[in-house]
Design a protein around this motif. Structure first.
Motif, PDB file in Angstrom:
ATOM      1  N   ILE A  92       0.777  -1.156   0.083  1.00  0.00           N
ATOM      2  CA  ILE A  92      -0.122  -0.182  -0.056  1.00  0.00           C
ATOM      3  C   ILE A  92       0.696   1.218   0.107  1.00  0.00           C
ATOM      4  O   ILE A  92       1.750   1.483   0.687  1.00  0.00           O
ATOM      5  CB  ILE A  92      -0.894  -0.169   1.239  1.00  0.00           C
ATOM      6  CG1 ILE A  92      -1.818  -1.162   1.522  1.00  0.00           C
ATOM      7  CG2 ILE A  92      -1.694   1.480   1.169  1.00  0.00           C
ATOM      8  CD1 ILE A  92      -2.869  -1.270   2.469  1.00  0.00           C
ATOM      9  N   GLY A  93       0.725   2.172  -0.906  1.00  0.00           N
ATOM     10  CA  GLY A  93       1.217   3.471  -0.789  1.00  0.00           C
ATOM     11  C   GLY A  93       0.337   4.569  -0.757  1.00  0.00           C
ATOM     12  O   GLY A  93      -0.692   4.741  -1.362  1.00  0.00           O
ATOM     13  N   ILE A  94       0.770   5.225   0.246  1.00  0.00           N
ATOM     14  CA  ILE A  94      -0.121   6.759   0.696  1.00  0.00           C
ATOM     15  C   ILE A  94       0.322   7.694  -0.015  1.00  0.00           C
ATOM     16  O   ILE A  94       1.731   7.911   0.306  1.00  0.00           O
ATOM     17  CB  ILE A  94      -0.440   6.713   2.149  1.00  0.00           C
ATOM     18  CG1 ILE A  94      -0.734   5.443   2.744  1.00  0.00           C
ATOM     19  CG2 ILE A  94      -1.482   7.790   2.481  1.00  0.00           C
ATOM     20  CD1 ILE A  94      -0.763   5.352   4.262  1.00  0.00           C
ATOM     21  N   CYS A  95      -0.368   8.741  -0.607  1.00  0.00           N
ATOM     22  CA  CYS A  95       0.099   9.914  -1.118  1.00  0.00           C
ATOM     23  C   CYS A  95       1.375   9.716  -2.129  1.00  0.00           C
ATOM     24  O   CYS A  95       1.076   8.817  -3.048  1.00  0.00           O
ATOM     25  CB  CYS A  95       0.557  10.730   0.081  1.00  0.00           C
ATOM     26  SG  CYS A  95       0.943  12.587  -0.510  1.00  0.00           S
ATOM     27  N   GLY A  96       2.483  10.370  -1.752  1.00  0.00           N
ATOM     28  CA  GLY A  96       3.797  10.029  -2.745  1.00  0.00           C
ATOM     29  C   GLY A  96       4.310   8.421  -2.957  1.00  0.00           C
ATOM     30  O   GLY A  96       4.638   8.116  -3.817  1.00  0.00           O
ATOM     31  N   SER A  97       4.084   7.967  -1.897  1.00  0.00           N
ATOM     32  CA  SER A  97       4.568   6.548  -1.896  1.00  0.00           C
ATOM     33  C   SER A  97       3.447   5.684  -2.516  1.00  0.00           C
ATOM     34  O   SER A  97       3.969   4.500  -2.893  1.00  0.00           O
ATOM     35  CB  SER A  97       4.548   5.749  -0.218  1.00  0.00           C
ATOM     36  OG  SER A  97       3.363   5.595   0.207  1.00  0.00           O
ATOM     37  N   GLY A  98       2.507   6.199  -3.009  1.00  0.00           N
ATOM     38  CA  GLY A  98       1.492   5.617  -3.770  1.00  0.00           C
ATOM     39  C   GLY A  98       2.385   5.125  -5.233  1.00  0.00           C
ATOM     40  O   GLY A  98       2.332   4.011  -5.616  1.00  0.00           O
ATOM     41  N   ALA A  99       2.897   6.156  -5.586  1.00  0.00           N
ATOM     42  CA  ALA A  99       3.452   6.091  -7.092  1.00  0.00           C
ATOM     43  C   ALA A  99       4.751   5.132  -7.068  1.00  0.00           C
ATOM     44  O   ALA A  99       5.350   4.318  -7.565  1.00  0.00           O
ATOM     45  CB  ALA A  99       3.952   7.542  -7.841  1.00  0.00           C
ATOM     46  N   PHE A 100       5.618   5.357  -5.715  1.00  0.00           N
ATOM     47  CA  PHE A 100       6.915   4.638  -5.357  1.00  0.00           C
ATOM     48  C   PHE A 100       6.435   2.979  -5.432  1.00  0.00           C
ATOM     49  O   PHE A 100       7.185   2.381  -5.957  1.00  0.00           O
ATOM     50  CB  PHE A 100       7.529   5.036  -4.329  1.00  0.00           C
ATOM     51  CG  PHE A 100       7.728   6.647  -4.058  1.00  0.00           C
ATOM     52  CD1 PHE A 100       8.489   6.880  -5.407  1.00  0.00           C
ATOM     53  CD2 PHE A 100       7.709   7.367  -3.032  1.00  0.00           C
ATOM     54  CE1 PHE A 100       8.775   8.481  -5.209  1.00  0.00           C
ATOM     55  CE2 PHE A 100       7.989   8.457  -3.002  1.00  0.00           C
ATOM     56  CZ  PHE A 100       8.665   9.077  -4.196  1.00  0.00           C
ATOM     57  N   SER A 101       5.119   2.568  -4.955  1.00  0.00           N
ATOM     58  CA  SER A 101       4.644   1.390  -4.587  1.00  0.00           C
ATOM     59  C   SER A 101       4.464   0.975  -5.906  1.00  0.00           C
ATOM     60  O   SER A 101       4.764  -0.326  -6.280  1.00  0.00           O
ATOM     61  CB  SER A 101       3.707   1.425  -3.488  1.00  0.00           C
ATOM     62  OG  SER A 101       2.466   2.087  -4.223  1.00  0.00           O
TER      63      SER A 101
END
Length: 339
Positions: free
Chosen positions: A145-154
């Protein structure tokens, strides 16, 4: 050089040395139904990543369970929203882990508060390395699960790491698009060229000063109100990061100025279609200023994919509003796709 079995056993034992998470350091109340442990592991660059591992108290560690790794909002830390996701899903039968990106939070890396798309993507795979080697985790059933910026990283991690079997994002920000093209892709070619000139000049200044320039970021003490002069988007982030709601001393939500240069030639989602046939769930708030990132990524992704809109929710509401975060949807998504 191959490690011997005894060396592997010793290394695994060292990685199992944990301490209980201090509840006072969290922005939410630690549930009595979970155990939360501090863990650390190295990524492929040798940087030690700090994380919190969540287990249901009724877990039988002689069995194996599906696992979910959770990345923080851009500029956030594991003690905030990522920990809320980890705790809640641990209570629903998953082994979960929230982690701090390299150079941020309690993770190692100097100088502090560098932002790097390559490193932040690698941290997801390093988290898979660690959690997939726990005896009580089924390494064929790991999601992210990536939230906010980590969404694209995930998503970028999943593009190259097939060990990630399913991905969900919440209030996703594509930081490479944001920093390359500006808000709503409003940056002109001339403005981008000028930005690169300024970043080049800043690198010389940083070199001469012996340290990179770090913007002040949000206040280091919780504020009582949102300043009236802030624009609506900054006001929303201030409400979370700078007020009691989500304040944490390690989360100033600021990165070194020259970190922006790293994103200029690193489009994160160019190969999002290659994640298929592994599934993607995009979760966005109906009133989120950031929803166009998820909507556009959804169009680019191949099946199976789903776009789930949370009524009335803003961007930051999917960080910590447990009455709005669709945990039932997340539970069913991962139980179905990590089966």
């Amino acid at each position: 050089m191959m490690l011997t079995r005894s060396e592997v056993k010793k290394m695994k034992s060292e990685n199992n040395n944990t301490n209980a998470v201090d509840p006072s350091g969290l922005t939410f109340t630690l549930s009595e139904n979970v155990t939360a442990e501090e863990v650390r592991f190295k990524n492929k660059y040798g940087i030690t990543v700090a994380a919190h591992l969540y287990l249901s108290k009724d877990i039988d560690t002689s069995k194996q369970y599906p696992a979910i790794i959770i990345g923080t909002p851009y500029g956030g830390v594991k003690e905030q929203g990522a920990g809320i996701y980890a705790q809640t899903l641990a209570q629903r039968g998953f082994v979960t882990m929230a982690f701090d990106e390299s150079y941020n939070g309690e993770s190692d890396g100097e100088p502090r508060h560098i932002s790097s798309p390559d490193l932040f993507v690698e941290d997801f795979s390093a988290a898979v390395d660690f959690i997939g080697t726990r005896d009580f985790v089924d390494r064929e059933k790991i999601g992210a699960i990536g939230i906010c910026g980590s969404g694209a990283f995930s998503l970028t991690a999943a593009q190259v790491d097939p060990r990630i079997k399913a991905v969900a994002t919440a209030s996703m920000y594509d930081m490479s698009r944001m920093l390359r093209k500006g808000w709503m892709d409003s940056m002109t070619d001339e403005q981008r060229a000028e930005t690169l000139v300024q970043l080049g000049e800043q690198r010389w200044t940083d070199f001469e000063n012996g340290a990179p320039l770090l913007p002040e970021g949000f206040p280091r003490e919780p504020a009582d109100s949102v300043p009236e002069e802030l624009d609506p988007i900054t006001s929303e982030f201030f409400e979370y990061y700078a007020m009691k709601r989500g304040f944490h001393i390690n989360a100033a939500a600021a990165f070194t100025v020259t970190s922006t240069m790293s994103f200029m030639n690193f489009p994160l989602l160019n190969y999002i279609d290659t994640i298929s046939p592994r599934p993607i769930l995009f979760i966005i708030g109906e009133n989120a200023h950031s929803r166009y990132f998820s909507e556009d990524a959804y169009k680019m992704a191949a099946e199976p994919k789903e776009l789930y809109i949370v009524p009335e929710a803003r961007h930051i509401d999917l960080y910590d509003r447990t009455d709005m975060i669709p945990f039932d949807k997340l539970e069913s998504f991962f139980k179905e796709n990590l089966a």
